[in-house]
Structures are given as structure tokens and as C-alpha cells.
Design a protein around this motif. Structure first.
Motif, PDB file in Angstrom:
ATOM      1  N   LYS A  77       0.830  -1.199   0.000  1.00 13.97           N
ATOM      2  CA  LYS A  77       0.000   0.000   0.000  1.00 13.97           C
ATOM      3  C   LYS A  77       0.869   1.255   0.000  1.00 13.97           C
ATOM      4  CE  LYS A  77      -4.181  -1.875   2.154  1.00 13.97           C
ATOM      5  NZ  LYS A  77      -5.120  -1.495   1.110  1.00 13.97           N
ATOM      6  N   GLY A  78       0.269   2.345  -0.497  1.00  7.25           N
ATOM      7  CA  GLY A  78       0.955   3.617  -0.534  1.00  7.25           C
ATOM      8  C   GLY A  78       1.754   3.792  -1.809  1.00  7.25           C
ATOM      9  N   GLY A  79       2.393   4.956  -1.942  1.00 10.83           N
ATOM     10  CA  GLY A  79       3.220   5.240  -3.103  1.00 10.83           C
ATOM     11  C   GLY A  79       2.409   5.725  -4.289  1.00 10.83           C
ATOM     12  N   PRO A  80       3.057   5.888  -5.450  1.00 11.29           N
ATOM     13  CA  PRO A  80       2.331   6.271  -6.664  1.00 11.29           C
ATOM     14  C   PRO A  80       1.309   5.198  -7.034  1.00 11.29           C
ATOM     15  CG  PRO A  80       4.727   6.435  -6.959  1.00 11.29           C
ATOM     16  CD  PRO A  80       4.494   5.709  -5.675  1.00 11.29           C
ATOM     17  N   PRO A  81       0.300   5.520  -7.812  1.00 12.94           N
ATOM     18  CA  PRO A  81      -0.693   4.517  -8.208  1.00 12.94           C
ATOM     19  C   PRO A  81      -0.010   3.323  -8.870  1.00 12.94           C
ATOM     20  CG  PRO A  81      -1.451   6.707  -8.798  1.00 12.94           C
ATOM     21  CD  PRO A  81      -0.044   6.869  -8.334  1.00 12.94           C
ATOM     22  N   ILE A  82      -0.353   2.120  -8.429  1.00  8.65           N
ATOM     23  CA  ILE A  82       0.313   0.928  -8.922  1.00  8.65           C
ATOM     24  C   ILE A  82       0.072   0.739 -10.418  1.00  8.65           C
ATOM     25  CG2 ILE A  82      -1.637  -0.523  -8.214  1.00  8.65           C
ATOM     26  CD1 ILE A  82       2.112  -1.506  -8.394  1.00  8.65           C
ATOM     27  N   GLY A  83      -1.054   1.208 -10.938  1.00  9.04           N
ATOM     28  CA  GLY A  83      -1.303   1.105 -12.370  1.00  9.04           C
ATOM     29  C   GLY A  83      -0.279   1.899 -13.165  1.00  9.04           C
ATOM     30  N   HIS A  84       0.034   3.096 -12.694  1.00  9.87           N
ATOM     31  CA  HIS A  84       1.049   3.931 -13.347  1.00  9.87           C
ATOM     32  C   HIS A  84       2.407   3.247 -13.270  1.00  9.87           C
ATOM     33  CE1 HIS A  84       2.837   7.860 -14.549  1.00  9.87           C
ATOM     34  NE2 HIS A  84       3.852   7.427 -13.809  1.00  9.87           N
ATOM     35  N   VAL A  85       2.754   2.752 -12.092  1.00  7.96           N
ATOM     36  CA  VAL A  85       4.050   2.110 -11.878  1.00  7.96           C
ATOM     37  C   VAL A  85       4.193   0.868 -12.762  1.00  7.96           C
ATOM     38  CG1 VAL A  85       5.383   0.789 -10.190  1.00  7.96           C
ATOM     39  CG2 VAL A  85       4.381   2.996  -9.545  1.00  7.96           C
ATOM     40  N   LEU A  86       3.159   0.041 -12.800  1.00  8.67           N
ATOM     41  CA  LEU A  86       3.229  -1.199 -13.575  1.00  8.67           C
ATOM     42  C   LEU A  86       3.439  -0.928 -15.061  1.00  8.67           C
ATOM     43  CD1 LEU A  86       0.573  -3.740 -12.233  1.00  8.67           C
ATOM     44  CD2 LEU A  86       3.035  -4.074 -12.504  1.00  8.67           C
ATOM     45  N   SER A  87       2.681  -0.006 -15.619  1.00 16.14           N
ATOM     46  CA  SER A  87       2.780   0.241 -17.057  1.00 16.14           C
ATOM     47  C   SER A  87       4.146   0.787 -17.429  1.00 16.14           C
ATOM     48  CB  SER A  87       1.677   1.200 -17.511  1.00 16.14           C
ATOM     49  OG  SER A  87       1.813   2.464 -16.875  1.00 16.14           O
ATOM     50  N   ARG A  88       4.711   1.675 -16.598  1.00 17.84           N
ATOM     51  CA  ARG A  88       6.029   2.252 -16.909  1.00 17.84           C
ATOM     52  C   ARG A  88       7.136   1.229 -16.722  1.00 17.84           C
ATOM     53  NH1 ARG A  88       1.622   5.289 -17.370  1.00 17.84           N
ATOM     54  NH2 ARG A  88       2.097   7.449 -17.943  1.00 17.84           N
ATOM     55  N   THR A  89       7.017   0.383 -15.712  1.00 14.77           N
ATOM     56  CA  THR A  89       8.032  -0.644 -15.491  1.00 14.77           C
ATOM     57  C   THR A  89       7.991  -1.693 -16.611  1.00 14.77           C
ATOM     58  OG1 THR A  89       7.805  -0.330 -13.097  1.00 14.77           O
ATOM     59  CG2 THR A  89       8.950  -2.302 -13.838  1.00 14.77           C
ATOM     60  N   ALA A  90       6.786  -2.093 -16.997  1.00 17.05           N
ATOM     61  CA  ALA A  90       6.630  -3.107 -18.043  1.00 17.05           C
ATOM     62  C   ALA A  90       7.147  -2.618 -19.390  1.00 17.05           C
ATOM     63  CB  ALA A  90       5.168  -3.516 -18.154  1.00 17.05           C
ATOM     64  N   VAL A 117       8.287  -7.845 -16.069  1.00 16.47           N
ATOM     65  CA  VAL A 117       7.940  -7.569 -14.677  1.00 16.47           C
ATOM     66  C   VAL A 117       7.339  -8.802 -14.017  1.00 16.47           C
ATOM     67  CG1 VAL A 117       6.609  -6.114 -13.110  1.00 16.47           C
ATOM     68  CG2 VAL A 117       7.467  -5.166 -15.254  1.00 16.47           C
ATOM     69  N   HIS A 118       7.889  -9.147 -12.870  1.00 14.82           N
ATOM     70  CA  HIS A 118       7.289 -10.145 -11.993  1.00 14.82           C
ATOM     71  C   HIS A 118       6.837  -9.404 -10.735  1.00 14.82           C
ATOM     72  CE1 HIS A 118       8.601 -13.766 -14.242  1.00 14.82           C
ATOM     73  NE2 HIS A 118       9.561 -12.942 -14.654  1.00 14.82           N
ATOM     74  N   LEU A 119       5.569  -9.515 -10.425  1.00 20.32           N
ATOM     75  CA  LEU A 119       4.975  -8.748  -9.329  1.00 20.32           C
ATOM     76  C   LEU A 119       4.850  -9.611  -8.076  1.00 20.32           C
ATOM     77  CD1 LEU A 119       3.639  -6.011  -8.542  1.00 20.32           C
ATOM     78  CD2 LEU A 119       1.457  -7.033  -9.207  1.00 20.32           C
ATOM     79  N   LEU A 120       5.392  -9.113  -6.983  1.00 19.18           N
ATOM     80  CA  LEU A 120       5.213  -9.746  -5.676  1.00 19.18           C
ATOM     81  C   LEU A 120       4.251  -8.864  -4.900  1.00 19.18           C
ATOM     82  CD1 LEU A 120       6.021 -11.941  -3.646  1.00 19.18           C
ATOM     83  CD2 LEU A 120       7.924 -10.478  -2.939  1.00 19.18           C
ATOM     84  N   ALA A 121       3.013  -9.313  -4.766  1.00 16.17           N
ATOM     85  CA  ALA A 121       1.945  -8.496  -4.198  1.00 16.17           C
ATOM     86  C   ALA A 121       1.792  -8.769  -2.710  1.00 16.17           C
ATOM     87  CB  ALA A 121       0.633  -8.750  -4.929  1.00 16.17           C
ATOM     88  N   LEU A 122       2.294  -7.829  -1.889  1.00 17.67           N
ATOM     89  CA  LEU A 122       2.143  -7.932  -0.437  1.00 17.67           C
ATOM     90  C   LEU A 122       0.835  -7.314   0.030  1.00 17.67           C
ATOM     91  CD1 LEU A 122       5.784  -6.965   0.583  1.00 17.67           C
ATOM     92  CD2 LEU A 122       4.849  -9.235   0.126  1.00 17.67           C
ATOM     93  N   SER A 123       0.214  -6.521  -0.829  1.00 22.62           N
ATOM     94  CA  SER A 123      -1.115  -5.958  -0.576  1.00 22.62           C
ATOM     95  C   SER A 123      -2.005  -6.310  -1.757  1.00 22.62           C
ATOM     96  CB  SER A 123      -1.056  -4.434  -0.420  1.00 22.62           C
ATOM     97  OG  SER A 123      -0.286  -4.064   0.698  1.00 22.62           O
ATOM     98  N   GLU A 124      -3.282  -6.375  -1.508  1.00 19.42           N
ATOM     99  CA  GLU A 124      -4.228  -6.686  -2.573  1.00 19.42           C
ATOM    100  C   GLU A 124      -4.192  -5.601  -3.639  1.00 19.42           C
ATOM    101  OE1 GLU A 124      -9.032  -7.618  -3.122  1.00 19.42           O
ATOM    102  OE2 GLU A 124      -8.180  -7.130  -1.162  1.00 19.42           O
ATOM    103  N   LEU A 125      -4.197  -6.001  -4.882  1.00 18.57           N
ATOM    104  CA  LEU A 125      -4.218  -5.038  -5.970  1.00 18.57           C
ATOM    105  C   LEU A 125      -5.573  -4.355  -6.034  1.00 18.57           C
ATOM    106  CD1 LEU A 125      -2.460  -7.081  -8.790  1.00 18.57           C
ATOM    107  CD2 LEU A 125      -1.541  -5.071  -7.625  1.00 18.57           C
ATOM    108  N   PRO A 126      -5.596  -3.048  -6.255  1.00 15.20           N
ATOM    109  CA  PRO A 126      -6.878  -2.373  -6.430  1.00 15.20           C
ATOM    110  C   PRO A 126      -7.659  -2.990  -7.578  1.00 15.20           C
ATOM    111  CG  PRO A 126      -5.094  -0.780  -6.218  1.00 15.20           C
ATOM    112  CD  PRO A 126      -4.459  -2.126  -6.368  1.00 15.20           C
TER     113      PRO A 126
END
Length: 504
Positions: free
Chosen positions: A10-23, A28-37
Motif C-alpha cells: 500500500k501507498g506510493g504512486p498509483p500501482i497502475g502507473h508504476v506497472l505500465s512504466r516498469t513493463a 515484470v514479476h509482481l510480488l503483491a504484499l497488498s491486494e491489488l486495487p
């Protein structure tokens, strides 16, 4: 193609923004410690090579989990944008021999160690005392000038902040802060790696800010943040973001990029941020340094984070300065060359302006709304007249769904009681402030009223077999203006899922 392990919490920039820019830069392999929105979960499978949700027992040794998963996928870089996972990821990077924030990451998380480090370097900051016990707090309350601020050492988003006006208020503040931290942890807004972090506090002097000597126009808050990055131990400032005044006690309402500081004053602010980051000894990470502005040119360090600013800070920078900070950091961590700005960018380099507004149930003066309202972005978009050329949007993953009741603002819970996060694009920063002021003033009237809650007797009547029309249900009284007795979870109990927190 290079491989990145992205650790989400949780927290930080919106995960959607982060995922698209990283990908766009790596597999990208995602380790989700919090539930994805919900707004992001459906797209994650398309953007990620894998999405892993670890079992509870695996999370007990978070560093080992990250190291193991990074090895499984052959990650060339491991990163996170969440305040709560920064320390664990930094330690995992050290264990893997990968670029990361380094051992200094803990100094940029624990406000006690951060302030002690700055004190050794002689940097300007409020007087403070570390607090681990009730006795520590009472001793600090007797030693420091009032009013003072009690804050959790590992918190984010102004959670659990308590103003202590006299030594006699220390006991109640201690009890309340611990209650709020416990409630935040149940919501997932808590340090994920350091044991007993929720028991660590710091109390500090409240310094008096004065935005009037720093900005040429009203409407600006008395603090700014310097956004930047540390690459190979060298600090690169990117820009300075401004604020509107906070809501009591210190909950952020709006961030604006760029801050309209005159060039000479921006240089002074950036220089102090550089000293703060250098003193901490960070190695490879984003940075976000908040600085209080006072009369007579005085400045005080508030805090530095070993990650980019939360909420919409990163998307705002991308829109205004055409810099993809997420992608640039990914490139750097993977060993690719990156052209960081030679100096902090300012209004002269900006293409328009952008701002993000946290929707709280308080008016422009910080007073609670007189009645309960329902969040409805289409109604806001249609009814609020903004400046020509301005464009308002909502960040779905950081907002309640339309139709959800706006939570009562809890000063103790800070940003945890937000209803939504809105993004505004405008011609310049002055227009952003003007439009946000208009929006805040309009919200309690343009949002639909919440449905009246029937009394217990009426509920019984409504539940009985209907032979005739039931008597109209009694109306529930509007919530009181004072702080609610219950903390965030009680306020946000309705069915819709709570939005992501947006620490600054």
C-alpha cells in the motif's frame, strides 16, 4: 529482455502507473504484499510475466521471501514504491548484490534515526525527542516547548499525528496514537519488515511556517517537497512541488507541480534537500524531501523518504516535465545510462501544471461538512465550473466507487479518511490552486446527500410483513463536528473497498 521484481504494498504512486512504466522497460514479476486495487487487478496479468501473492507464513521473513523470489525469476533489479516495503527491499538488494537504497534506507524510514542523523550534521529541524514508552513521552512533554507534535516513527500519510498543547495532554495523545496505529495496521498501512515498528514514536516542536515570504500569491501552504533521485550515491534533484495549506493537524490536501518559487528561493530549498539526502547516505533510489518554510528565510527539514513521492507526484512530474521517473529509475537499477536533469526544473521548464487533491469531508477552512455526502465524480465533473482548459479526472484505484458514503474526516487518521483522489491539469500552477479552491468549496453542495439511516424501531417496522405503507423512518442526526470516537476502520465500514492511502 531484462527482468524486474516489483514489490507492491500500500501507498506510493498509483500501482497502475508504476506497472505500465516498469513493463515498458523490462519483464515484470509482481510480488503483491497488498491486494491489488480492483481497477488494476484485471490488467496486471497482461502487464506482468507473473503475479505472486505470498502466504501469510512466507511474509514473516520478508527479506528472505524477496531474495528467493528474485532468484526464481532471475531479476536484474528489485524495487518498490511503497513506504512500508522500502527497508525490506533495500536489505534484499544488498543480499542479492543489486543496486538499491542501501543500509541507509532505515534512516529514511525511522523518524527518530533520521532526526538524530540530521542533528549530528547540524541541519535545521524542529527540536525532538525519541519516544518508546509512556514515561519517555511525559519527560519529552516537560522538556520541549508547547505545542508539540507526537507522530509515529514509521508512519506515512500523517497517520496518528497528535498535537499536545500542554504536558497534561500527553497521556491521552499517547493512548490515541497507539490506537490509530493499531487500526492502520489492520488496514494494511504499516511497516512490513521492522518488528515493533508500531511502538516507535517521536515528539517534536511545532515550528511556525510562513508561506507569504516565499510565494508571491496567496493559496500556497507553508511547506514544499523536493523530488529527486540518488544514483550511485549522487543526489539529482528533479523539481520542487508545492502544497495548499494542510488540514488540521497536518493532513495534506493538495500537491501542485511545479511550486511557483522564485529561482533564488528554489535554489536554497534544493540545497537544503541535497544536504539532508547526503547526510542519510542513500545509494540508489527515488527521494522525496519535505521542507517547512518560515519567516525571515528560515527552513526546517520535515522528513526524507527513500522513494518517490506518493499520491500523484510522479504522474504530475511526467505530465509537466515529460520525465518518466519510474522508467528512468528502472533503467538505472538495470545498469542502463540515464540522463538525469542537470539541476532542479522549475516553472520556466514546465509545460502547464498539474495537481492532485485528496477529497476529505472538510471545507476550505478545515471545518467538517454539516451533513453526510455520497462520492459521485460524474456529479462533480458536471457541476463544478473550472477554468478554461483545465481538465479534472479521478484516480479510480485511490478512490471510493461512486455511490459510496464519504467518510467523516478523522484528524487522527489523516489521509486514511479520504474519499477520493483527483488529478487536475491546467495552464499554470496559479490556475491549479484557483480551481482546487473552487472544487473544495463546491463539494459539500454538489455531492448527493447520503441516504438517511432509519432508527432501530423503523428498521423493525420495515422488516415486518408489509400490510400497509410503513411510517417514514426517523432521520439519523448528522455526525458531530468534533473528532469521532472511533478511528478509521469504524468510519469506513461500508461495503465498498477503501481506496489506497496516498502518503506524500
Amino acid at each position: 529482455m531484462s527482468t524486474v521484481l516489483l514489490v507492491h504494498a500500500k501507498g506510493g504512486p498509483p500501482i497502475g502507473h508504476v506497472l505500465s512504466r516498469t513493463a515498458a522497460r523490462a519483464e515484470v514479476h509482481l510480488l503483491a504484499l497488498s491486494e491489488l486495487p480492483a481497477a488494476v487487478a484485471s490488467h496486471a496479468a497482461n502487464l506482468c510475466a507473473s503475479v505472486t501473492v505470498p502466504a501469510e507464513e512466507e511474509r514473516r521473513d520478508l527479506v528472505s521471501l524477496i531474495v528467493r523470489r528474485a532468484g526464481d525469476v532471475g531479476a536484474g533489479a528489485v524495487l518498490t514504491f511503497s513506504e512500508y516495503a522500502v527497508v525490506a527491499v533495500a536489505e534484499a538488494c544488498d543480499a542479492l548484490g543489486l543496486a538499491g537504497a542501501g543500509s541507509a534506507a532505515a534512516l529514511a524510514r525511522d523518524k527518530r534515526m533520521m532526526r538524530e542523523t540530521w542533528r549530528r550534521h547540524g541541519l535545521p529541524q524542529p527540536e525532538f525527542r525519541p519516544v518508546a514508552t509512556r514515561t519517555d513521552l511525559h519527560e519529552a512533554a516537560d522538556a520541549l516547548p508547547v505545542p508539540m507534535l507526537l507522530k509515529a516513527a514509521w508512519s506515512a500519510g500523517s497517520t496518528a499525528h497528535q498535537i499536545i498543547g500542554s504536558p497534561g495532554e500527553a497521556e491521552a495523545a499517547w493512548r490515541r496514537s497507539r490506537e490509530v496505529m493499531a487500526a492502520s495496521a489492520r488496514l494494511g498501512f504499516a511497516e512490513l519488515h521492522v518488528a515493533e515498528a508500531d511502538a516507535h514514536f517521536v515528539v517534536e516542536q511545532i515550528v511556525t511556517g510562513d508561506a507569504g515570504e516565499w510565494f508571491d500569491e496567496p493559496g500556497w501552504g507553508d511547506y514544499v517537497s523536493v523530488e529527486g533521485v540518488v544514483a550511485d550515491g549522487v543526489f539529482h534533484p528533479v523539481c520542487v512541488s508545492g502544497r495548499m495549506p494542510t488540514v488540521e493537524p497536518f493532513t495534506e490536501r493538495a500537491s501542485i507541480t511545479p511550486a511557483l518559487l522564485p529561482a533564488g528561493l528554489q535554489d536554497r530549498v534544493v540545497d537544503l534537500a541535497r544536504q539532508a539526502v547526503d547526510a542519510l547516505g542513500l545509494r540508489d533510489c527515488g527521494t522525496h524531501t519535505e521542507i517547512k518554510l518560515g519567516a525571515g528565510g528560515r527552513m526546517w527539514l520535515i522528513e526524507t523518504a527513500a522513494r518517490f513521492g506518493g499520491a500523484m507526484t510522479v504522474p504530475q512530474i511526467e505530465e509537466v516535465f515529460r520525465l518518466d521517473l519510474v522508467g528512468m529509475l528502472v533503467d538505472h537499477l538495470l545498469g542502463r545510462p540515464v540522463a538525469w536533469p542537470e539541476r532542479a526544473l522549475g516553472p520556466e521548464q514546465a509545460r502547464g501544471a498539474a495537481g492532485s487533491l485528496v477529497v476529505l469531508a472538510v471545507d476550505g477552512d478545515g471545518a467538517a461538512w454539516r451533513d453526510r455526502r455520497v462520492w459521485d465524480f460524474p456529479a462533480v465533473k458536471e457541476a463544478v465550473a473550472l477554468s478554461e482548459g483545465s481538465d479534472l479526472s479521478v484516480v479510480p484505484e485511490s478512490s471510493l466507487p461512486d455511490g459510496a458514503e464519504v467518510p467523516v474526516y478523522d484528524p487522527d487518521g489523516g489521509a486514511n479518511t479520504m474519499a477520493a483522489l483527483c488529478l487536475l491539469s491546467a495552464a499554470d500552477a496559479r490556475t491549479v490552486i484557483r480551481d482546487f479552491t473552487t472544487l473544495v468549496d463546491a463539494l459539500p453542495s454538489v455531492l448527493p446527500p447520503a441516504a438517511p439511516v432509519p432508527s432501530a424501531a423503523a428498521k423493525t417496522a420495515l422488516a415486518a410483513p408489509a400490510v400497509h405503507k410503513p411510517v417514514a423512518a426517523a432521520q439519523k442526526a448528522a455526525p458531530a463536528v468534533q473528532k469521532p470516537v472511533l478511528t478509521v476502520p469504524a468510519v469506513r465500514k461500508p461495503a465498498p473497498a477503501a481506496p489506497e492511502e496516498v502518503p506524500a
